[in-house]
Design a protein around this motif. Structure first.
Motif, PDB file in Angstrom:
ATOM      1  N   ASP A  90       2.278   0.614  12.628  1.00  0.00           N
ATOM      2  CA  ASP A  90       1.245  -0.113  13.360  1.00  0.00           C
ATOM      3  C   ASP A  90       1.432   0.191  14.841  1.00  0.00           C
ATOM      4  OD1 ASP A  90      -0.272  -2.173  14.726  1.00  0.00           O
ATOM      5  OD2 ASP A  90      -0.296  -3.286  12.838  1.00  0.00           O
ATOM      6  N   LYS A  91       0.355   0.563  15.524  1.00  0.00           N
ATOM      7  CA  LYS A  91       0.467   0.935  16.937  1.00  0.00           C
ATOM      8  C   LYS A  91       0.948  -0.215  17.812  1.00  0.00           C
ATOM      9  CE  LYS A  91      -2.877   4.729  17.045  1.00  0.00           C
ATOM     10  NZ  LYS A  91      -4.098   5.273  17.702  1.00  0.00           N
ATOM     11  N   TYR A 112       3.639  -5.609   5.261  1.00  0.00           N
ATOM     12  CA  TYR A 112       3.107  -4.359   4.718  1.00  0.00           C
ATOM     13  C   TYR A 112       1.853  -4.010   5.504  1.00  0.00           C
ATOM     14  CZ  TYR A 112      -0.887  -6.545   2.361  1.00  0.00           C
ATOM     15  OH  TYR A 112      -2.067  -7.196   2.106  1.00  0.00           O
ATOM     16  N   LEU A 113       1.328  -2.808   5.316  1.00  0.00           N
ATOM     17  CA  LEU A 113       0.115  -2.381   6.009  1.00  0.00           C
ATOM     18  C   LEU A 113      -1.020  -2.214   4.993  1.00  0.00           C
ATOM     19  CD1 LEU A 113       1.383   0.285   8.591  1.00  0.00           C
ATOM     20  CD2 LEU A 113       1.103  -2.186   8.873  1.00  0.00           C
ATOM     21  N   LYS A 139       4.081  -6.390  16.490  1.00  0.00           N
ATOM     22  CA  LYS A 139       2.903  -7.213  16.238  1.00  0.00           C
ATOM     23  C   LYS A 139       1.984  -6.493  15.260  1.00  0.00           C
ATOM     24  CE  LYS A 139       3.182  -9.060  20.933  1.00  0.00           C
ATOM     25  NZ  LYS A 139       2.472  -9.216  22.227  1.00  0.00           N
ATOM     26  N   SER A 140       0.908  -7.164  14.875  1.00  0.00           N
ATOM     27  CA  SER A 140      -0.044  -6.597  13.928  1.00  0.00           C
ATOM     28  C   SER A 140      -1.363  -6.301  14.623  1.00  0.00           C
ATOM     29  CB  SER A 140      -0.281  -7.563  12.764  1.00  0.00           C
ATOM     30  OG  SER A 140       0.909  -7.777  12.036  1.00  0.00           O
ATOM     31  N   SER A 141      -2.004  -5.199  14.217  1.00  0.00           N
ATOM     32  CA  SER A 141      -3.285  -4.820  14.792  1.00  0.00           C
ATOM     33  C   SER A 141      -4.138  -4.163  13.722  1.00  0.00           C
ATOM     34  CB  SER A 141      -3.089  -3.865  15.974  1.00  0.00           C
ATOM     35  OG  SER A 141      -2.720  -2.576  15.513  1.00  0.00           O
ATOM     36  N   GLU A 142      -5.287  -3.676  14.109  1.00  0.00           N
ATOM     37  CA  GLU A 142      -6.183  -2.972  13.192  1.00  0.00           C
ATOM     38  C   GLU A 142      -5.961  -1.458  13.233  1.00  0.00           C
ATOM     39  OE1 GLU A 142      -8.490  -4.484  11.146  1.00  0.00           O
ATOM     40  OE2 GLU A 142      -7.721  -6.427  11.801  1.00  0.00           O
ATOM     41  N   HIS A 143      -4.944  -1.014  13.994  1.00  0.00           N
ATOM     42  CA  HIS A 143      -4.804   0.420  14.258  1.00  0.00           C
ATOM     43  C   HIS A 143      -3.418   0.924  13.851  1.00  0.00           C
ATOM     44  CE1 HIS A 143      -8.547  -0.019  16.428  1.00  0.00           C
ATOM     45  NE2 HIS A 143      -8.000  -0.996  17.131  1.00  0.00           N
ATOM     46  N   GLN A 173     -12.664  -6.875   5.620  1.00  0.00           N
ATOM     47  CA  GLN A 173     -12.296  -5.549   6.076  1.00  0.00           C
ATOM     48  C   GLN A 173     -11.232  -5.587   7.173  1.00  0.00           C
ATOM     49  OE1 GLN A 173     -16.020  -3.899   7.290  1.00  0.00           O
ATOM     50  NE2 GLN A 173     -16.825  -3.703   5.229  1.00  0.00           N
ATOM     51  N   SER A 174     -10.755  -6.763   7.510  1.00  0.00           N
ATOM     52  CA  SER A 174      -9.790  -6.903   8.586  1.00  0.00           C
ATOM     53  C   SER A 174      -8.376  -6.694   8.073  1.00  0.00           C
ATOM     54  CB  SER A 174      -9.896  -8.298   9.222  1.00  0.00           C
ATOM     55  OG  SER A 174      -8.796  -8.545  10.066  1.00  0.00           O
ATOM     56  N   LYS A 175      -7.683  -5.751   8.669  1.00  0.00           N
ATOM     57  CA  LYS A 175      -6.304  -5.468   8.285  1.00  0.00           C
ATOM     58  C   LYS A 175      -5.398  -6.658   8.601  1.00  0.00           C
ATOM     59  CE  LYS A 175      -6.721  -0.452   9.139  1.00  0.00           C
ATOM     60  NZ  LYS A 175      -8.125  -0.419   9.581  1.00  0.00           N
ATOM     61  N   VAL A 176      -5.574  -7.226   9.794  1.00  0.00           N
ATOM     62  CA  VAL A 176      -4.727  -8.335  10.222  1.00  0.00           C
ATOM     63  C   VAL A 176      -4.940  -9.549   9.329  1.00  0.00           C
ATOM     64  CG1 VAL A 176      -4.199  -9.923  12.111  1.00  0.00           C
ATOM     65  CG2 VAL A 176      -4.645  -7.518  12.600  1.00  0.00           C
TER      66      VAL A 176
END
Length: 334
Positions: free
Chosen positions: A170-171, A115-116, A175-179, A29-32
């Motif tokens: 990406d907030k 991509y997201l 960089k990459s995050s879950e938000h 379930q982790s986006k990153v």
């Protein structure tokens, strides 16, 4: 074996099995995690280009509101072609997305890019375009904007009042995050003082998520083939749709990589494979490691660049026949 021993072993196995299940569920379930997993994908069994996304959609964390739209196809080396795709969610573009299928004979052998994954429906928009534009202007604090200048109105495009466009970002970009956030992208061009910036305003909270300088350069994400670190995502400077420069303006005053002749490295399709007999691919290693070093200083030491003032960390590769690398106050030479 005693009853206590059997009971103990059983407990350990149960705990291990539960922990393994919980861990795998968390990872799935982790986006990153998904983003990194598919950032550089090598296929043992090549897939027909027309079938790639159909087979990988769910595994990549893409749902039906997502679409991957072909932007361009560039002929590469050794019979390969590089097809670049832009991601959309409910017809809203994903800022920074660029996913490339590397094909030969219509078969995908590698895939790479940004991509997201796992985008969830967004809450209702609370800020209008006009409010977002006002927030961006407050952030820029210019005395005069181009669309307010009678002189600049004579120049086509410069005198037009900007129209905020909805994007998903990406907030933590780059960089990459879950938000993620649904945001307004606004380009502001000011006459006094002369400046141009791109702002991202959260459509729900009104928060300024990011601002990017637009004068002479635009920071974009590219894919680089390192000598020692494999394929990595790097930040580069976009001067034109087919002209990218190995320079990163998203960190401090900008970090660039040059050769011994003083020329900055460039690329046409933003897939940086500089591998050759001169080992020019080490320029990608130098650029990638400089980015990571800058991020380390900020994240671990709250230190903005070498002198805590965002000073540029420029690099020269193939610098000469000497034993050690050195820093001369302006350049790190290798």
């Amino acid at each position: 074996m005693s009853y206590k021993t059997n009971f103990f072993i059983t407990c350990i196995l149960v705990v291990f099995a539960f922990g393994k299940t919980t861990y795998s569920q968390t990872i799935s379930q982790s986006k990153v995690f998904l983003q990194k997993q598919y950032q550089h994908l090598k296929l043992e069994n090549p897939i027909a280009q027309a079938d790639f996304f159909a087979q990988k959609y769910r595994k990549m964390g893409l749902s039906s509101p997502n679409s991957m739209q072909l932007v361009s196809t560039i002929k590469g080396k050794n019979g390969f072609q590089h097809s670049k795709y832009q991601q959309f969610y409910n017809n809203i573009p994903i800022f920074g997305s660029s996913y490339i299928l590397h094909t030969k004979n219509d078969k995908v052998w590698r895939a790479s890019g940004y991509y997201l994954p796992l985008i969830e429906p967004f809450d209702a928009i609370r800020f209008s375009k006009e409010q977002a534009l006002h927030i961006a202007q407050q952030e820029m604090q210019a005395d005069l904007y181009m669309w307010e200048s009678n002189t600049m109105k004579k120049f086509e495009g410069r005198g037009d009042k900007p129209i905020p466009q909805l994007v998903i970002i990406d907030k933590a970009f780059p960089k990459s995050s879950e938000h993620y956030a649904l945001a307004y992208q606004i380009d502001l061009f000011s006459a006094e003082p002369f400046d141009k910036k791109r702002y991202f305003i959260d459509a729900k909270t009104g928060q300024v998520l990011l601002d990017l300088p637009l004068l002479a350069h635009t920071t974009v994400l590219g894919q680089g083939v390192c000598k020692y670190y494999g394929e990595q995502t790097i930040s580069v400077d976009s001067l034109a749709p087919d002209h990218f420069v190995l320079q990163d303006f998203s960190r401090g005053q900008g970090n660039a990589v040059y050769n011994s002749e003083g020329d900055i490295f460039t690329d046409e399709d933003n897939f940086w494979d500089l591998t050759n007999e001169n080992q020019d691919e080490i320029a990608i290693d130098a650029h990638y490691c400089t980015e990571k070093f800058y991020d380390l200083l900020v994240e671990k030491f709250d230190w903005n660049g070498l002198g805590n003032n965002g000073e540029s960390m420029n690099v020269v590769v193939h610098a000469g026949n000497f034993v050690n690398a050195f820093w001369d106050g302006d350049f790190a030479s290798f």
